[in-house]
Structures are given as C-alpha cells and as structure tokens.
Design an enzyme around this catalytic site. Structure first.
Site, PDB file in Angstrom:
ATOM      1  N   GLY A 254       0.888  -1.583   0.239  1.00  0.00           N
ATOM      2  CA  GLY A 254      -0.077  -0.017   0.344  1.00  0.00           C
ATOM      3  C   GLY A 254       0.733   1.167   0.090  1.00  0.00           C
ATOM      4  O   GLY A 254       0.941   1.971  -0.748  1.00  0.00           O
ATOM      5  N   PHE A 255       1.454   1.683   1.357  1.00  0.00           N
ATOM      6  CA  PHE A 255       2.425   2.848   1.030  1.00  0.00           C
ATOM      7  C   PHE A 255       2.072   4.228   0.884  1.00  0.00           C
ATOM      8  O   PHE A 255       2.344   4.623   1.340  1.00  0.00           O
ATOM      9  CB  PHE A 255       3.430   2.404   0.762  1.00  0.00           C
ATOM     10  CG  PHE A 255       4.124   1.134   0.835  1.00  0.00           C
ATOM     11  CD1 PHE A 255       4.295   0.768   1.725  1.00  0.00           C
ATOM     12  CD2 PHE A 255       4.604   0.451  -1.265  1.00  0.00           C
ATOM     13  CE1 PHE A 255       4.660  -1.120   1.749  1.00  0.00           C
ATOM     14  CE2 PHE A 255       4.593  -0.355  -0.375  1.00  0.00           C
ATOM     15  CZ  PHE A 255       5.075  -1.880   0.322  1.00  0.00           C
ATOM     16  N   GLY A 482       0.243  -6.865   3.962  1.00  0.00           N
ATOM     17  CA  GLY A 482       1.438  -7.051   4.692  1.00  0.00           C
ATOM     18  C   GLY A 482       2.156  -6.659   5.750  1.00  0.00           C
ATOM     19  O   GLY A 482       2.650  -7.262   6.046  1.00  0.00           O
ATOM     20  N   THR A 622       6.152  -8.518  13.233  1.00  0.00           N
ATOM     21  CA  THR A 622       6.022  -8.114  12.146  1.00  0.00           C
ATOM     22  C   THR A 622       6.028  -6.640  11.739  1.00  0.00           C
ATOM     23  O   THR A 622       5.924  -5.996  11.530  1.00  0.00           O
ATOM     24  CB  THR A 622       4.058  -8.557  12.358  1.00  0.00           C
ATOM     25  OG1 THR A 622       3.340  -7.844  13.355  1.00  0.00           O
ATOM     26  CG2 THR A 622       3.533  -9.558  11.720  1.00  0.00           C
ATOM     27  N   GLY A 689       0.618   3.217  16.791  1.00  0.00           N
ATOM     28  CA  GLY A 689       1.472   3.203  15.314  1.00  0.00           C
ATOM     29  C   GLY A 689       2.219   2.815  15.021  1.00  0.00           C
ATOM     30  O   GLY A 689       3.122   3.577  15.182  1.00  0.00           O
ATOM     31  N   GLY A 691       3.283   2.280  11.076  1.00  0.00           N
ATOM     32  CA  GLY A 691       3.170   2.636   9.325  1.00  0.00           C
ATOM     33  C   GLY A 691       4.523   3.248   9.389  1.00  0.00           C
ATOM     34  O   GLY A 691       5.042   2.829   7.852  1.00  0.00           O
ATOM     35  N   GLU A 692       3.995   4.503   9.894  1.00  0.00           N
ATOM     36  CA  GLU A 692       5.365   5.465   8.777  1.00  0.00           C
ATOM     37  C   GLU A 692       6.163   5.964   9.383  1.00  0.00           C
ATOM     38  O   GLU A 692       7.247   6.436   8.697  1.00  0.00           O
ATOM     39  CB  GLU A 692       4.324   5.964   8.415  1.00  0.00           C
ATOM     40  CG  GLU A 692       2.959   5.747   8.126  1.00  0.00           C
ATOM     41  CD  GLU A 692       1.707   6.824   7.267  1.00  0.00           C
ATOM     42  OE1 GLU A 692       2.530   7.777   6.647  1.00  0.00           O
ATOM     43  OE2 GLU A 692       0.987   6.457   8.107  1.00  0.00           O
TER      44      GLU A 692
HETATM   45 MO1  MOS Z   1       0.287   5.488   4.480  1.00  0.00          MO
HETATM   46  S1  MOS Z   1       1.130   7.211   3.300  1.00  0.00           S
HETATM   47  O1  MOS Z   1      -0.430   6.815   5.264  1.00  0.00           O
HETATM   48  O2  MOS Z   1      -0.544   4.404   3.476  1.00  0.00           O
END
Ligand code: MOS
Length: 733
Positions: A254-255, A482, A622, A689, A691-692
């Site tokens: 995704g990203f 993922g 993960t 969080g 993810g980023e």
């Molecule tokens: Mo992200 S850039 O919030 O998938």
C-alpha cells in the site's frame, strides 16, 4: 506529570500472546503463490483492458483515430469520450471533507475532451486477451490542440500560495518573532533544501477485476480504503453503495498508493459495464507512473538560531509542495518542526503550487519524511557549528511539553531511544571531525536523526463470535497489506478471551464485513485495538452471565447509514477533547553508517540501527519488519528514487523500474530494530502506530553520515554521486 492524570489503557487481561513474534497467518499462502490478488480472480469470459494515455499536459482532443484498433481480431470495444456512457462527477478527495469523495483525481475520465496532465487516460481498449488489448491501444492515434501548461515546479515556486486551513492539516504555526530572533542569534544555520518527486512502486501493479450482475457490482481491488472505493464507485455509476461489493483479500503493498481511487479502477468498472463481461485492468508499470499519485517534490527553507550552549532561540521552516489542477492535497512538511524542539520563536508555513501534473498523494509518511530531512540535517549542521555532539544537542533541546501548542505528550521516550541506539550502534566510536574515519578506500560516516509521526485512532466496526467449544471468529473489513494485522489482531483477541492463538479466525478485506477505517496515517492497529478490547469485554461479560450458551456474539459500531453517522458524531465528541489534551506520536532514533568511495563517490549504507517507541508492540516480528520496510523506503528517498519530469512537456521520462531506482537487496544493509515496548497510557492497548514512523529521519541520518564521511553537505534528495563528487575532490585529502 503524575499517573493519575492519565487515562489508564484498558489492559484488562493478561498479556501472553500480544508481543510474541508469531509468523503471519497469511505467510504460507503468500509464499506458496496460493494467495489470490485482484488480477488473479478467474472468470469465464474474462476480458482485458488497456489504457491509452495523453502525451500532452494540457489541451483538448480534436480527433481520435480508433479504426486500426477496432479492426484487430479479438478487440471487443474501444471506448473514448465519443462513445462512453455518461458518469456522475465526483470531485477529488480533499482535506476539508476527508470522509467525502475518495477519488484521487476529479477528472471526468472518458466523459471529456479536456486534458489536464501528461499521462491522463484518454481511451480504453477491451480485448479477449491482454496482448490484444495492449496491441490495439498502441494503434490508437490522438490529435490534440495543445494549450500552454504549467509544469515546471522549480519555476512555479514564485507563485506558491499558502495552504488553506483544514482538519488535521494546519498550514503552519507562529510563535514569538522568529526572523529577528534568528538575526540576533549567536549561531545560525539557514539553508534551502529540495526533494524530488517520487512514484509509488508497490510490488503488485494496480489492478482491478470488475464484474457486473445487473445493477450489482463486484470489484476485486487491492485497496487501503474499502469503504472509500465502494462509496466512490457507487456515486460514479449512480447505484446504491449496498449494490457495490469490494473484495480486497490481499494487497501487494500500500504505502499510500492505494488510499485514494485512481483512474484504472473506474475504467475497469466502466469497461465491464460497456462490454457486459467481467473485465480485468492491470496497469503496466508505466501506467502506474502516469496515473497513480505519489510524493510531491518540495522546496524548503530551514533556519535555526541558537545560543552558544546549544539552546534553540529560533526555528523557521517553510515549504512549497505540488498539487494537480483537479486533485492533490496539503502536505504536513513543517509538522515535525512544531513538535521536536522547544524554542521561544518559531515560524512554520506551508505553501503549494498548482501544476498541470498528476496530483500529489499520500506516500509513506507524507510531509514528515521530507520535512524531517530539512530539520534533522539542520540540527546536525548546527551541532557541528556549536562543537556539540548531535545527540547531545538534541538532548539539550528535549521539551517537557509540546513546544508550540503547550500540550502534554502522552508518551515521549526520545531520550531512551537515543540512549539505547547509541549503545547498540557504538556511537562513541565516532570521531567527530568529518572525513576522519576510513576503511580501506572508503570514507566512513556515522549519522543520526530523529523519527516522529503522529498517532491517532479512527472508528472500526467489529463483530466477534465466540463458540462454546472455544473458537472465536473476528469479522472486520480491515486491510491487510502485509503489515501483519490479521496476525496481530488474533493475538489480541486470544489474550482478551484467554484462548490459544489457533482458536482465533480473522476475516478481513471485504465490504460485506463490518466497516473498518482506512489503513493510512498509521491508524489501523490502534483503531482495531480499541474495538477489539470493547467487543471482547462484552463477550467476557456475556460468558459470565450466561455460562452455558452455544454461541456468544458481540459487536461495536453500526453499518447502517444512521448508525454510522451517530457513531461518527460520538467518536468526534470524544476524540476532540482527547486531541486538545495530548500530543500523541510514535518516535525513534535512526543510526546509520555510510561508506563513500573516495574515488568514485559511490555511496553504500553499511549498517543501520533503529530504536523506536511505538507504544505496545503487538507482534515483535511483524512490527520490526514494518519498521525495516520504512527504513528501506527511506534509503530509496535518500539515495535512489526520483521521478524525472521533463520541465517542457510535463512528461515523466523514467516511467519504469530500469530508470527509476528503488532500493534492491544489494542496496540495503542488515537493519537492526529495537522497540521500547512501553504502552502509551492514552492509546487503546497502548498502541501508537508503526506504519510510517520508520521512514521518518532516514534521509537526514544518511545525509548526515554522508557529510561526516565526505565533508560535503548535500541538501537535495536523492543524494547522487555527482552531488558529492566535484566538491569533495576539491577538499584536501
Ligand atoms: Mo500511508 S502514506 O498513510 O499509507
């Protein structure tokens, strides 16, 4: 801050599985090729679509010659603005109404002769096979009247206008008198930074399989926002959202590339309606470059003023980013400068220019990833001017409260991440003077930078069924791209219901399931945690009260129109006071060693240590993988990735993976990840969080290491050999 001031997270049950480095539940089917992605659903009579793209940036179509394409055996339809059915207009997504349209670009594709960017889809061919469709698409000739286009980002910066104010997207902040404080500061750094545009290159090409059955539509689509795709297609094709099903079981990356809806999705659905057969549209890699929005380029000014003992007296951070004419959104480039260091005088201001380009969109840690490059490079430069170690300088400027807003931090463990990182990395081995460490012919540099990313939650509707035999079924249409969500959420439910891991089944990735929030902004896991805790608490109560039932069921949230509206209102009512009270963020310290060949300028990232505060770690394996992934993308941002746009035509000239370089295995060193695993007291289960935050600070850490190795400050991304070579050869060796 005392503990009683904090809302204690609902850690209601023992933590046995949460945190364990369990393998992904979807790992087996993915690694053996049994996982079915959106372009892999088989249908009898499946037709294939291919797209014809504009080769000019602005103007009108005067003629389209489709005869040769139509004459090709196996071509089922050629669809252009001359024969396409009329569709409803949906404006592009915008930050003033973030739950409104999820359309990435507000162009009425194939319903207009107007061209808004070089690469806009102008025609669609549907054929019996992919090869036939693509061959036919190549035969279509388009005539244009061309109009002057604004496509040169660097030249346009003079016409930048301040970002409009919007929810979560403030255009900037002001405190004190930053200009005069800078001018009178004992030590100053004041520089311009530029970063290149970047294109999303997820492994799975953007692909859609669309199947109509009367007025009912099923779409197989890898997405980060099932609800958004469903709503957009319902509006566009003027049908009820209840008649649109989105299936998104596996998402090949995704990203941010699959947050909004890009033209290929709508075109596949349109094609299927026209030919009355299931249609698959898998974009080519070039098609992704032309039609999927990516990272904006930036121009930034970053100025710091400090006292001789290293206290910041002024901070100025301004930015210019890009928008398309019919799409794109603000970028929080200066956000990070408002949260890392205390200073009595601060000016942060974000501006944007509209270009005849593909609009910008979310790309991993949009804003923060590039903003931190300017800020954290400047902190490094200031440290050197002051003769203070860059970590020491950061520790001297570690605030007690959020510097601009004065809010309290719900969690702030940056000191701990730096302390652990320095120890693990061996920071004390660093010889401070640049160009003073060598290994053979290699100049060796060490660099550090801070990672920081906001944390929040959104609504997740979840149902859990619990059988008397001790099996639980979790149902929620969340997105598994993922990251390991399906695994981590099973771990949570197992602990909450005191069940073994194998007793939990998790269903996700389908609009038929209870509605999940979008998987973006690093919000999914905290949002899911909140709902899972509530549902499991309900189940435990039911089990206690009625111990011998065959099945228990509990849910949070509602998927009816009214129920959803009521939930959103309730959620906002509780979220706003929470947001006013706390600044919440994931944070970390990035350490790297970079080798630069003294003769050729070749740069290699040799070693990486990242220490992160992501609150509670749901799954150590993960989470570490996700953080590593962020660092890999940061290496791309720093050293290799650049979407090159011809400033005359607005055309992307390197729309392929041969000329647009994503980091490969050979570019990525071993990456050591540590997490503090300390729950945030204000977040569900303590989750911040993941993810980023991993990408933030990476580019600055590398730039700082390149400086330390070579003595050359590079203030543009990507850092390439030519930016390092000429100047450092002029220096005495
Ligand atoms: Mo992200 S850039 O919030 O998938």
């Amino acid at each position: 801050m005392t503990l009683t001031e904090l809302r204690v997270p609902e850690q209601t049950t023992a933590r046995k599985l949460v945190g364990q480095p369990l393998d992904r539940v979807d790992g087996g089917v993915k690694t053996t090729g049994r996982a079915r992605y959106s372009a892999e659903y088989p249908f009898a009579e499946l037709a294939h679509a291919a797209v014809v793209y504009s080769t000019i940036a602005r103007g009108r179509i005067t003629a389209i010659d489709t005869r040769s394409a139509e004459a090709l055996p196996g071509v089922i339809a050629v669809i252009t603005h001359l024969n396409a059915p009329k569709l409803r207009h949906t404006g592009a997504w915008n930050t003033r109404n973030p739950l409104g349209s999820s359309d990435g670009i507000g162009v009425d594709f194939l319903n207009t002769d107007r061209i808004h960017w070089n690469g806009q889809p102008l025609a669609l061919v549907v054929g019996d096979t992919l090869d036939i469709a693509r061959d036919a698409a190549d035969r279509i000739r388009v005539n244009y009247t061309e109009e002057p286009a604004v496509v040169d980002f660097l030249a346009e910066q003079l016409h930048a206008v301040e970002q409009p104010n919007a929810l979560l997207f403030e255009p900037g902040a002001n405190k004190g008198h930053a200009d005069s404080a800078l001018a009178s500061a004992a030590v100053q750094v004041d520089n311009i930074f530029t970063t290149a545009p970047q294109t999303h290159n997820a492994m799975e090409l953007h692909a859609t399989t669309a199947v109509w059955d009367g007025d009912r539509l099923t779409v197989y689509e890898g997405t980060q926002w099932i609800d958004g795709v469903q709503g957009m297609l319902a509006r566009k094709f003027n049908i009820s959202a209840r008649n649109v099903r989105i299936v998104s079981k596996f998402v090949g990356g995704g990203f941010g590339s699959r947050f909004l809806v890009w033209p290929g999705t709508m075109l596949a659905v349109l094609a299927a309606r026209v030919v009355q057969r299931p249609v698959r549209l898998m974009l080519t890699r070039e098609g992704v470059f032309r039609t999927v929005g990516g990272r904006t380029p930036t121009i930034q000014r970053l100025a710091l003023g400090a006292t001789p003992d290293g206290r910041l007296s002024s901070l100025i951070h301004t930015s210019v980013t890009e928008l398309g004419h019919l799409g794109g959104h603000p970028e929080q480039v200066t956000w990070i400068s408002q949260h890392l260091y205390p200073t009595p005088n601060l000016q942060a201001q974000q501006s944007q220019v509209r270009l005849d380009w593909l609009p910008n969109s979310t790309m991993r840690a949009p804003g923060e990833a590039v903003g931190s490059f300017a800020l954290e490079s400047s902190i490094d430069e200031l440290a050197e001017r002051l003769g203070i170690d860059p970590i020491d300088l950061r520790m001297r400027n570690e605030p007690d409260r959020d510097p601009v807003s004065g809010k309290r931090f719900s969690h702030r463990r940056l000191r701990e991440t730096y302390a652990l990182g320095a120890k693990v990395f061996g920071w004390s081995d660093r010889v401070a003077a640049p160009r003073s460490m060598r290994r053979g012919t290699m100049l060796v540099g060490y660099g550090v930078a801070t990672a920081y990313h906001p944390a929040m939650t959104l609504l997740a509707n979840v149902t859990v069924k619990l059988d008397a035999d001790g099996h639980a079924l979790v149902r929620c249409g969340f997105h598994e791209m993922g990251m390991g969500g399906a695994t981590a959420y099973a771990q949570i439910v197992a602990d909450q219901l005191s069940l073994p891991f194998d007793a939990i089944t998790v269903e996700y990735g389908d609009s038929e399931l209870p509605t999940a929030p979008l998987a973006g902004g690093s919000v999914q896991s905290a949002s899911m945690s909140a709902s899972l805790i509530a549902v499991c608490a309900d189940l435990r109560r039911q089990r206690q009260r009625h111990p011998h039932q065959p099945q228990y069921e509990a849910r949070v949230g509602s998927d009816t129109g009214l129920g959803r509206a009521a939930n959103i209102a309730k959620f906002i009512a509780s979220a706003i006071p929470d947001q006013r009270r706390w600044t919440k963020a994931a944070a970390g310290a990035q350490f790297c060693e970079v080798h630069v060949d003294a003769d050729t300028g070749e740069m290699r990232v040799a070693r990486w240590v990242g220490v992160f505060d992501i609150g509670t770690v749901l799954n150590a394996k993960t989470a570490a993988s996700q953080l590593r992934g962020g660092i890999v993308m940061g290496i791309g941002l720093a050293l290799t990735e650049e979407t090159q746009v011809d400033p005359r035509s607005g055309r992307i000239v390197n729309a392929n993976l041969a000329e647009y370089h994503v980091p490969t295995h050979a570019d990525v060193p071993s990456i050591e990840i540590h997490c503090l695993d300390d729950p945030d007291p204000t977040m569900p289960l303590g989750v911040l969080g993941t993810g980023e935050v991993g990408i933030v600070g990476v580019a600055a850490a590398i730039a700082n290491a390149v400086y330390h190795a070579t003595g050359v400050r590079v203030r543009q991304l990507p850092i390439t050999l030519d930016t390092v070579l000429p100047s450092y050869h002029a220096l005495p060796v």
